[in-house]
Design an enzyme around this catalytic site. Structure first.
Site, PDB file in Angstrom:
ATOM      1  N   SER A  42      18.010   4.656  -4.444  1.00 29.69           N
ATOM      2  CA  SER A  42      17.764   5.655  -3.385  1.00 29.69           C
ATOM      3  C   SER A  42      18.904   5.516  -2.390  1.00 29.69           C
ATOM      4  CB  SER A  42      16.430   5.327  -2.692  1.00 29.69           C
ATOM      5  OG  SER A  42      16.279   6.077  -1.503  1.00 29.69           O
TER       6      SER A  42
ATOM      7  N   TYR B  91      10.360  -0.583   1.558  1.00 30.57           N
ATOM      8  CA  TYR B  91      10.971   0.270   0.523  1.00 30.57           C
ATOM      9  C   TYR B  91      12.493   0.092   0.530  1.00 30.57           C
ATOM     10  CZ  TYR B  91      12.135   4.697  -1.919  1.00 30.57           C
ATOM     11  OH  TYR B  91      12.630   5.644  -2.779  1.00 30.57           O
TER      12      TYR B  91
HETATM   13  P1  NDP Z   1       6.925  10.659  -8.117  1.00 31.82           P
HETATM   14  O1  NDP Z   1       5.863  10.040  -7.265  1.00 31.82           O
HETATM   15  O2  NDP Z   1       6.911  12.111  -8.340  1.00 31.82           O
HETATM   16  O3  NDP Z   1       6.969   9.916  -9.533  1.00 31.82           O
HETATM   17  C1  NDP Z   1       6.920   8.528  -9.613  1.00 31.82           C
HETATM   18  C2  NDP Z   1       6.741   8.125 -11.056  1.00 31.82           C
HETATM   19  O4  NDP Z   1       6.647   6.704 -11.123  1.00 31.82           O
HETATM   20  C3  NDP Z   1       5.471   8.692 -11.650  1.00 31.82           C
HETATM   21  O5  NDP Z   1       5.732   9.136 -12.952  1.00 31.82           O
HETATM   22  C4  NDP Z   1       4.529   7.489 -11.651  1.00 31.82           C
HETATM   23  O6  NDP Z   1       3.634   7.616 -12.739  1.00 31.82           O
HETATM   24  C5  NDP Z   1       5.494   6.332 -11.853  1.00 31.82           C
HETATM   25  N1  NDP Z   1       4.966   5.071 -11.331  1.00 31.82           N
HETATM   26  C6  NDP Z   1       4.649   4.770 -10.050  1.00 31.82           C
HETATM   27  N2  NDP Z   1       4.167   3.529  -9.978  1.00 31.82           N
HETATM   28  C7  NDP Z   1       4.192   3.031 -11.234  1.00 31.82           C
HETATM   29  C8  NDP Z   1       3.817   1.786 -11.813  1.00 31.82           C
HETATM   30  N3  NDP Z   1       3.308   0.783 -11.082  1.00 31.82           N
HETATM   31  N4  NDP Z   1       3.974   1.611 -13.152  1.00 31.82           N
HETATM   32  C9  NDP Z   1       4.459   2.601 -13.917  1.00 31.82           C
HETATM   33  N5  NDP Z   1       4.838   3.806 -13.426  1.00 31.82           N
HETATM   34  C10 NDP Z   1       4.688   4.008 -12.102  1.00 31.82           C
HETATM   35  O7  NDP Z   1       8.297  10.186  -7.469  1.00 31.82           O
HETATM   36  P2  NDP Z   1       9.813  10.706  -7.632  1.00 31.82           P
HETATM   37  O8  NDP Z   1       9.998  11.427  -8.903  1.00 31.82           O
HETATM   38  O9  NDP Z   1      10.194  11.334  -6.357  1.00 31.82           O
HETATM   39  O10 NDP Z   1      10.547   9.267  -7.666  1.00 31.82           O
HETATM   40  C11 NDP Z   1      11.167   8.734  -8.820  1.00 31.82           C
HETATM   41  C12 NDP Z   1      12.103   7.632  -8.363  1.00 31.82           C
HETATM   42  O11 NDP Z   1      13.095   8.172  -7.492  1.00 31.82           O
HETATM   43  C13 NDP Z   1      11.411   6.505  -7.582  1.00 31.82           C
HETATM   44  O12 NDP Z   1      11.963   5.263  -7.939  1.00 31.82           O
HETATM   45  C14 NDP Z   1      11.765   6.830  -6.135  1.00 31.82           C
HETATM   46  O13 NDP Z   1      11.759   5.703  -5.309  1.00 31.82           O
HETATM   47  C15 NDP Z   1      13.151   7.416  -6.291  1.00 31.82           C
HETATM   48  N6  NDP Z   1      13.591   8.261  -5.186  1.00 31.82           N
HETATM   49  C16 NDP Z   1      12.893   9.405  -4.844  1.00 31.82           C
HETATM   50  C17 NDP Z   1      13.322  10.175  -3.775  1.00 31.82           C
HETATM   51  C18 NDP Z   1      12.596  11.421  -3.334  1.00 31.82           C
HETATM   52  O14 NDP Z   1      12.887  11.917  -2.226  1.00 31.82           O
HETATM   53  N7  NDP Z   1      11.700  11.988  -4.118  1.00 31.82           N
HETATM   54  C19 NDP Z   1      14.511   9.801  -3.005  1.00 31.82           C
HETATM   55  C20 NDP Z   1      15.161   8.607  -3.468  1.00 31.82           C
HETATM   56  C21 NDP Z   1      14.708   7.876  -4.513  1.00 31.82           C
HETATM   57  P3  NDP Z   1       2.118   7.072 -12.676  1.00 31.82           P
HETATM   58  O15 NDP Z   1       1.602   7.354 -11.308  1.00 31.82           O
HETATM   59  O16 NDP Z   1       1.416   7.789 -13.790  1.00 31.82           O
HETATM   60  O17 NDP Z   1       2.229   5.624 -12.967  1.00 31.82           O
END
Ligand code: NDP
Length: 255
Positions: A139, A152
């Site tokens: 990020s 975070y």
């Molecule tokens: P979402 O919340 O839309 O998606 C997150 C994904 O991670 C889901 O598919 C969720 O699936 C999975 N996940 C969360 N916790 C777990 C766990 N313990 N085990 C397995 N899977 C897990 O988030 P984004 O698509 O926005 O984020 C994706 C990545 O990008 C993250 O690492 C985030 O920190 C990073 N990011 C996002 C930004 C933003 O503004 N959106 C900015 C910068 C970085 P499920 O719940 O089914 O497990």
């Protein structure tokens, strides 16, 4: 036309948001995919949209036994893992004084330990094959600070440290390790952050969104597909000299 045909990629958190966009981009390049996350229904729904061979593994990336089992299942279904995208993550905001140990540990475990565990599970196969691509979705919070997200930010800075160290360790093994650092990106995670800002500050949803957009010199949110394009590029055969990098996809917010 399918530069990554035959390769097997695991995308953690591949059921929605940025992970789903990455899966779509990799599928377009001919990759066979394992989508990994906690919600099977969401993973299966995303799998049905992809025009490639897809396997689904339900797994919490913070649980070492589940991770081991999931990677064994993935290898059994589609062969050794060539590409690992550590995308699963969570973001919870809280002032530092109210950041309790539970929140601190959750942010570190999901964002940093999850990346560590999945990488340990995938790496032996890459070493044996003599080829690999590891892309960690960090990020801009891994490159700079933001108020109210100290746990975070610490976790994402850790992801970049891990990326740099491992890149050097694997530099002569034909395995690259890079981080992609999105700015505020239009996903469910962002909608949850916006809802938290509205609830905690009394701002309207429009004001809260403007507050996040303000960080991006392009005056907009990043799209998940834009993050996915950076990941795809790093996975390409021709990107072999790119390693140890932390690439911001953030409209110029960090440079
Ligand atoms: P979402 O919340 O839309 O998606 C997150 C994904 O991670 C889901 O598919 C969720 O699936 C999975 N996940 C969360 N916790 C777990 C766990 N313990 N085990 C397995 N899977 C897990 O988030 P984004 O698509 O926005 O984020 C994706 C990545 O990008 C993250 O690492 C985030 O920190 C990073 N990011 C996002 C930004 C933003 O503004 N959106 C900015 C910068 C970085 P499920 O719940 O089914 O497990």
């Amino acid at each position: 036309m399918k530069p990554l045909a035959g390769k097997h990629a695991v995308v953690t958190g591949g059921g929605r948001g940025i992970g789903a966009a990455i899966a779509t981009a990799l599928a377009g390049a001919g990759v066979r995919l394992t989508l990994l996350g906690r919600s099977r229904a969401q993973l299966e729904a995303q799998a049905r949209k992809l025009a490639t061979e897809v396997h689904v593994e339900t797994c919490d990336v913070t649980d070492p036994a589940q991770v081991q089992q999931a990677f064994e299942g993935a290898s059994h279904a589609l062969g050794k893992v060539d590409i690992l995208v550590n995308n699963a993550g969570q973001a919870e905001s809280r002032p530092f004084g109210k950041t309790d140990l539970r929140l601190w540990r959750t942010m570190l475990e999901v964002n940093l330990t999850g990346t560590f565990l999945c990488t340990q599970a995938a790496l032996p196969g890459m070493l044996a094959a003599g080829w690999g691509r590891i892309v960690n979705i960090a990020s801009t919070a891994g490159l700079r600070g933001y108020p109210y997200v100290s746990a975070y930010c610490a976790a994402k800075h850790g992801v970049i440290g891990l990326t740099r160290a491992l890149a050097l360790e694997l530099a002569r093994k034909n395995i690259t390790v890079n981080a992609v650092c999105p700015g505020f990106t239009q996903t469910e995670l962002l909608e949850a952050s916006l809802a938290a800002i509205v609830q905690k500050t009394g701002r309207s949803p429009t004001e809260a969104r403007a507050e996040l957009v303000r960080h991006n010199p392009q005056g907009r949110l990043v799209e998940p597909e834009e993050v996915a394009q950076a990941v795809l590029w790093l996975c390409m055969p021709g990107s072999a000299a790119l390693t140890g990098q932390a690439i911001a996809v953030a409209g110029g917010e960090v440079m």
